[in-house]
Each structure stands twice: as structure tokens, then as C-alpha cells.
Design a protein around this motif. Structure first.
Motif, mmCIF file in Angstrom:
data_model
loop_
_atom_site.group_PDB
_atom_site.id
_atom_site.type_symbol
_atom_site.label_atom_id
_atom_site.label_comp_id
_atom_site.label_asym_id
_atom_site.label_seq_id
_atom_site.Cartn_x
_atom_site.Cartn_y
_atom_site.Cartn_z
ATOM 1 N N LEU A 162 -115.218 -61.250 -20.484
ATOM 2 C CA LEU A 162 -116.279 -60.924 -19.528
ATOM 3 C C LEU A 162 -116.463 -59.410 -19.452
ATOM 4 C CD1 LEU A 162 -115.242 -63.467 -16.787
ATOM 5 C CD2 LEU A 162 -117.134 -63.682 -18.419
ATOM 6 N N VAL A 163 -117.696 -58.964 -19.402
ATOM 7 C CA VAL A 163 -117.966 -57.525 -19.409
ATOM 8 C C VAL A 163 -118.546 -57.014 -18.097
ATOM 9 C CG1 VAL A 163 -118.226 -57.413 -21.918
ATOM 10 C CG2 VAL A 163 -120.227 -57.883 -20.482
ATOM 11 N N GLU A 164 -118.845 -57.936 -17.170
ATOM 12 C CA GLU A 164 -119.414 -57.518 -15.891
ATOM 13 C C GLU A 164 -119.167 -58.580 -14.834
ATOM 14 O OE1 GLU A 164 -123.541 -57.064 -16.865
ATOM 15 O OE2 GLU A 164 -123.942 -59.193 -16.609
ATOM 16 N N ALA A 165 -119.363 -58.196 -13.579
ATOM 17 C CA ALA A 165 -119.229 -59.122 -12.458
ATOM 18 C C ALA A 165 -120.200 -58.684 -11.370
ATOM 19 C CB ALA A 165 -117.810 -59.132 -11.935
ATOM 20 N N GLY B 36 -103.984 -56.812 -0.244
ATOM 21 C CA GLY B 36 -104.849 -57.403 0.765
ATOM 22 C C GLY B 36 -106.203 -57.705 0.149
ATOM 23 N N PRO B 37 -106.973 -58.620 0.761
ATOM 24 C CA PRO B 37 -108.293 -58.956 0.206
ATOM 25 C C PRO B 37 -109.217 -57.741 0.189
ATOM 26 C CG PRO B 37 -107.900 -60.107 2.286
ATOM 27 C CD PRO B 37 -106.660 -59.334 1.977
ATOM 28 N N LEU B 38 -109.880 -57.517 -0.945
ATOM 29 C CA LEU B 38 -110.730 -56.342 -1.118
ATOM 30 C C LEU B 38 -112.188 -56.730 -1.325
ATOM 31 C CD1 LEU B 38 -110.789 -53.237 -1.507
ATOM 32 C CD2 LEU B 38 -110.454 -53.648 -3.938
ATOM 33 N N VAL B 39 -112.441 -57.540 -2.345
ATOM 34 C CA VAL B 39 -113.823 -57.865 -2.686
ATOM 35 C C VAL B 39 -113.854 -59.215 -3.402
ATOM 36 C CG1 VAL B 39 -113.709 -56.616 -4.896
ATOM 37 C CG2 VAL B 39 -115.924 -57.015 -3.815
ATOM 38 N N SER C 239 -116.746 -67.865 -13.077
ATOM 39 C CA SER C 239 -116.245 -68.275 -11.766
ATOM 40 C C SER C 239 -116.352 -67.128 -10.771
ATOM 41 C CB SER C 239 -114.788 -68.721 -11.873
ATOM 42 O OG SER C 239 -113.992 -67.614 -12.225
ATOM 43 N N ALA C 240 -115.986 -67.449 -9.523
ATOM 44 C CA ALA C 240 -115.873 -66.427 -8.488
ATOM 45 C C ALA C 240 -114.398 -66.133 -8.296
ATOM 46 C CB ALA C 240 -116.484 -66.908 -7.184
ATOM 47 N N ALA C 241 -114.092 -64.878 -7.990
ATOM 48 C CA ALA C 241 -112.698 -64.486 -7.816
ATOM 49 C C ALA C 241 -112.600 -63.420 -6.740
ATOM 50 C CB ALA C 241 -112.132 -63.943 -9.130
#
Length: 114
Positions: free
Chosen positions: A17-20, A37-40, A47-49
């Protein structure tokens, strides 16, 4: 105690993957976040991550808006971190001379009677 800034770049999420796309920021500028901690939350074509914070510190700047596509390796967020938090835990191995091997240049003499 002094602070310094460090920028976290979008990591390689694998599978070529080259982008999100940034779905949702879980922190905002001025907020403190702990390491891991959760960041983004980001979405790729696969998928979503949720990406955890790589540092403990205060979020100084976000480099992308929600809905914006970010290339792998592009700046994602800048943290203000305390100098002590940026230190290395443990010991740094020093350069050591390589171990010398002992080489016998003459074969041992045969013992009488053997």
C-alpha cells in the motif's frame, strides 16, 4: 526540562500500500497522548486501521485533515516531546574490538606410544 519536536510519518502499512486516507483523528493539537495510545484511524484500499502513537507527548500539529489521502512516508503529526522522554532506555552497545582467534601454526607432536 526542555522539549523538542519530532514528526511522525505515515508508516508502511504493508501489502504494497502506498497511501491511506485519514478517517478520524483521535487526538487534536494541544492534547497529550501516551505512547501506544490511539492516534488516528486510517483507511486503505484493503482495510481500516488504528495507528497508535509512537511517542508520549503533546500533539503540536496535524499534517492532514480528515478525509485527506496521505502518502506513505509523508508527515502525519508532529509531537512536542520532553527531552527525557526522547532518551534511550538501556545501554547502547559500544564498539568492541573483534575477538581474536588463536591459531596453532604447528601441529602438536605425537605422544610416544600412541
Amino acid at each position: 526540562m526542555t522539549t523538542s519536536e519530532t514528526t511522525f510519518h505515515l508508516p508502511d502499512l504493508g501489502e504494497g500500500l502506498v497511501e491511506a486516507t485519514v478517517l478520524e483523528w483521535l487526538v487534536g493539537p494541544g492534547e497529550r497522548v501516551e505512547r501506544n495510545g490511539p492516534l488516528v484511524e486510517v483507511e486503505t484500499t484493503k482495510s481500516a486501521a488504528e495507528i497508535p502513537s509512537p511517542h508520549s507527548g503533546v500533539v503540536a500539529r496535524l499534517h492532514a485533515e480528515e478525509g485527506e489521502t496521505v502518502a506513505v512516508g509523508a508527515p502525519l503529526v508532529t509531537f512536542e516531546i520532553e527531552e527525557e522522554a526522547a532518551g534511550i532506555v538501556g545501554t547502547v552497545p559500544g564498539e568492541e574490538a573483534p575477538a581474536r582467534r588463536r591459531v596453532r601454526l604447528t601441529p602438536p607432536e605425537d605422544e610416544p606410544g600412541s
